[in-house]
Write an enzyme that holds these catalytic residues in place. Structure first.
Site, PDB file in Angstrom:
ATOM      1  N   HIS A  84      -6.175  -8.247  14.042  1.00 51.68           N
ATOM      2  CA  HIS A  84      -4.913  -8.019  14.760  1.00 51.68           C
ATOM      3  C   HIS A  84      -4.436  -9.301  15.431  1.00 51.68           C
ATOM      4  O   HIS A  84      -5.228 -10.095  15.893  1.00 51.68           O
ATOM      5  CB  HIS A  84      -5.097  -6.928  15.820  1.00 51.68           C
ATOM      6  CG  HIS A  84      -5.181  -5.561  15.219  1.00 51.68           C
ATOM      7  ND1 HIS A  84      -6.278  -5.123  14.506  1.00 51.68           N
ATOM      8  CD2 HIS A  84      -4.298  -4.531  15.209  1.00 51.68           C
ATOM      9  CE1 HIS A  84      -6.070  -3.878  14.097  1.00 51.68           C
ATOM     10  NE2 HIS A  84      -4.881  -3.503  14.499  1.00 51.68           N
ATOM     11  N   GLU A 129       7.000  -3.659  15.867  1.00 50.53           N
ATOM     12  CA  GLU A 129       6.412  -3.003  17.028  1.00 50.53           C
ATOM     13  C   GLU A 129       6.527  -3.874  18.281  1.00 50.53           C
ATOM     14  O   GLU A 129       6.902  -3.393  19.350  1.00 50.53           O
ATOM     15  CB  GLU A 129       4.942  -2.670  16.751  1.00 50.53           C
ATOM     16  CG  GLU A 129       4.776  -1.516  15.761  1.00 50.53           C
ATOM     17  CD  GLU A 129       3.439  -1.527  15.026  1.00 50.53           C
ATOM     18  OE1 GLU A 129       3.242  -0.671  14.140  1.00 50.53           O
ATOM     19  OE2 GLU A 129       2.596  -2.397  15.322  1.00 50.53           O
ATOM     20  N   VAL A 138       2.207  -0.314  20.966  1.00 51.80           N
ATOM     21  CA  VAL A 138       3.270  -0.647  21.909  1.00 51.80           C
ATOM     22  C   VAL A 138       4.600   0.029  21.622  1.00 51.80           C
ATOM     23  O   VAL A 138       5.540  -0.097  22.398  1.00 51.80           O
ATOM     24  CB  VAL A 138       3.490  -2.175  21.981  1.00 51.80           C
ATOM     25  CG1 VAL A 138       2.238  -2.861  22.510  1.00 51.80           C
ATOM     26  CG2 VAL A 138       3.884  -2.735  20.631  1.00 51.80           C
TER      27      VAL A 138
END
Lengths: 292, 292, 292, 292
Positions: free
Chosen positions: C71, C91, C127
């Site tokens: 990530h 996102e 998020v």
């Protein structure tokens, strides 16, 4: 508990004496009090316990696993053979684990085996005050959790065991208190002039009436129901005479009221803390919670 | 209560027999059952009681005041002189009004006097299951209320007395039930596999274990905890073994949990009704209420 | 969302096609859908997601850390350089992370650094729907937690990201519904004939009126407020016209009522699930919770 | 409201001036302020209103019925003919009663007729802030109640109308305040560092942001959100940023949280009073109530 040390005693000892006093808190792990001895003086058991918890956290996975592996199985081989530490032995007996039926013993052995194989350390649970049903439920709930969550849970249980042993070893600071507040959610006002009693529930199902109180115009007591040395860890019960309040306030109730005398049980784990345990009350609903 | 009439019996009687059976419900006021005799058959005590309440309402202020004035004072002259109806006498004794101290007696006389002077009728309260504290609180709360509110309250109490007497006279319809549902407000899910027991609390502080249950995956019981003839009016207590649920669900608790075994008392006034008494539960808060 | 696959499509594909469809769910980690392809057919996104979560759990610490390390940092170097996957980029922008002030950017860099150093993997958080305040609060809350707890939290966030991406990729099964139930805790009865509306709150602060309802005699709606394909994930708001109910029920209120029109917002995360969102109501208190 | 009298002004007037100032509070009934003029000085509108309410109570049934009969029908003949007092006319218009459809007007006339016939006085309701739905619900709920209860209700509504008119006439004492407290019922602790905003909701659906706050370590604000002259009667809305708190506290939530930003509306009727409006919060449940 009259033979407990005081915090002042503990703070005044030399490091070896400090470690010696606390050596039984963490199973075969005197290194934990050793690492916090230099942080003295501690002004509360709460602060001392937090320091030891931080030491465990700082020890990393290897040290944590070693700590966990120092614990005996619950109802395990060591218990049967009488090889437990004194503390462990008393704790297991208090939960009834020294008198399991053959089937129960087999169930524990099976779970102990599955658990150890999956996680690499024994199943650990603070069992004082628990019973077989609670211990088995915890076992069944935890045996399939993700490894990392379970490691955290096991360490949390180790901390709870240490807390209970610490309470048996050192007197808490006299900072605790117990208060309440009763609000009438049908009337939108404090529940004034409501009589209530406080009971202490002994381990053997006996009960001691600790005090009788009446709420004031703000729905509170004149002072704490308990404070300082009177705040003992354990189980308590409020008994709220809601029927008296409803009668005076003119709330309509049925011939046999839905709510009238309301016993509400709760536990105090930390006698140094403030437990505010208020009641929200209508003739048809109650809420109770830990407030602040 | 084995000598109670059945609803079928009551419906089958001629009007005089119907009135005779119910003549004790409203103090010296057989006109109330008389006016509803023609509405038979009644399929429930609930419907019969509602019809009689409507008859009282329809009687207007004059009839209502006459009804109220047929009642004796609580702990009053008639009680002392042994001139109460049998029903009134037993009710007053059950609340301890036959054994007041001299001071208590004086307090009742003083309140009786003030109340009668203000309202023109005696203070009336359904006292079965109440005690001196509840009765005095009601007295003190009601003696200063506006006249119209108090008239409504007094009539409501008359209705409650009649309801209790009706329950002693006629068997209720077997339509009632008791259910529960436990929701975990910390987890946002039903509280599954939570053991609980139901107790019936006798008037003499004895307790009878009625049943043991475990919630299913939806947090409900497999069926009603009570239904039909098993639903007796009176006081009950759930004992929720929340600690077992928390252990299995993996909820974090303190060494002595704040909530663990949770006794919750409630009353059933109408054995023909559905009492849904659910619990909202987290490790730090509970709510219980009458649901539907 | 009209270009989403159906579950039937997904189940009918060959393994490579299945993996290809879901390859974006877990950052650079097609091995996760690969490991569950053989478990098809899945009858719900819920079951498919649970299978993938189990695959992550089964991968052990090494596999999990590799997954986490795939990530990007939030508001990190890759984001600034435009090197994110398309999903990540969208996102992060939706949470306002593409338009941070210089100070905010510095705060993120500082936290990213501390976090990575402590845990050895980047800070991960779902998020979408969050904002800077929520992301910073999570960052600050997590940067000091024990390693094992944080690993579990990070994996949970990865699962949430995958769930949101899955909802964008495949149509959910039409099993969801939304219901309510209103109980009057001052009266001890269902709140009957209470009007309410349901609104869907769009991401851009717009609101769409989804439906108007009135509670029946049991305090419930005639049917689900939403069901099947109408259950969209996102934010909703009930607007309960409690003032209408109180007026009809005869509850006393003040000149400006404490409670009258009551908007209550809640989110639906899983459109395949049953959301029972009941209200406990008195003129002075409300409770709302996820029921079942 | 800048042209309101002060309490000091009102107390300083001669009796005739006092009565004159308050003559519009009770419909065509200056005798009510007359009877309390001698009790001055009043240190609050609350005390002044309570004195007038007591005067109405002391007037007995005859005086009370005369007072009630001075009121016009809602949406009645006098309203249509433009013969209302100025105050009544404005109140009825604010509730939309000056723009009823023909069907609505017929419904009101029918209810007005039934009500007057049953009770002997017109239907009275404080309608400022209400709407047709609320007024019709009250009408339908009250038209069948027992006479004595309805008399009490009608007098209560007269008192509410007088309160609203009093607030338009005299400045309240600056004793009011608004506070809150947020408790985490999943964690058993105060909800610290939770941001919240307070909005004032205008009658025309506009909203004014009154202030922004963050809870302290005890879950409370640093001081009252409103106090003194800033406490205006009317509708307010808290907006609790629970999602920020959950993120920092490490509470697990779903991809779209069930609870995140939580608007909660409430009304302040008495600007001289303390409104404590706390929140009990978990990721899956909220309770809000008037505390103390």
């Amino acid at each position: 508990m009259s033979d407990r040390l005081t915090l002042a005693d503990l703070n005044a000892r030399d490091a070896a004496g400090f470690v010696d006093a606390l050596s039984g808190l963490f199973e075969h792990s005197p290194w934990i009090p050793e690492r916090v001895a230099g942080q003295r003086p501690f002004d509360s058991l709460t602060a001392l316990h937090a320091a030891m918890t931080a030491a465990v956290e700082a020890a990393g996975e290897e040290g944590q696993l070693a700590l966990l592996r120092n614990h005996p199985d619950l109802a395990g081989r060591a218990a049967v053979a009488g090889e437990l530490t004194e503390a462990s032995s008393g704790e297991q007996a208090s939960a009834g684990l020294d008198s399991l039926s053959e089937d129960e013993m087999a169930r524990f052995q099976e779970l102990n085996g599955r658990y150890r194989e999956r996680f690499g350390f024994p199943f650990i649970k603070a069992v004082r005050g628990a019973d077989k049903a609670r211990i088995l439920a915890a076992f069944e709930g935890r045996v399939d959790t993700p490894w990392h969550r379970e490691l955290a849970t096991a360490l949390h249980e180790v901390g709870k065991i240490a807390w209970l042993r610490l309470l048996s070893t050192v007197e808490p600071a006299p900072t605790g208190k117990l208060t309440t507040h009763v609000l009438d959610t049908a009337g939108g006002c404090p529940a004034a002039r409501l009589p209530l009693a406080l009971w202490y529930l002994d381990a053997d199902d006996g009960a001691t009436r600790v005090g009788d109180f009446v709420t004031n115009d703000d729905g509170r007591l004149a002072g704490p129901a308990l404070q300082g040395a009177d705040v003992r860890p354990g189980l308590y019960q409020w008994v709220f005479e809601a029927g008296v309040y409803f009668a005076r306030a003119g709330h309509t109730t049925t011939a046999t009221p839905f709510l009238d005398r309301i016993p509400l049980s709760f536990g105090i784990s930390n006698p140094e803390a403030h437990y505010h345990v208020p009641l929200l009350l209508s003739p048809w609903s109650i809420s109770i919670y830990r407030g602040s």
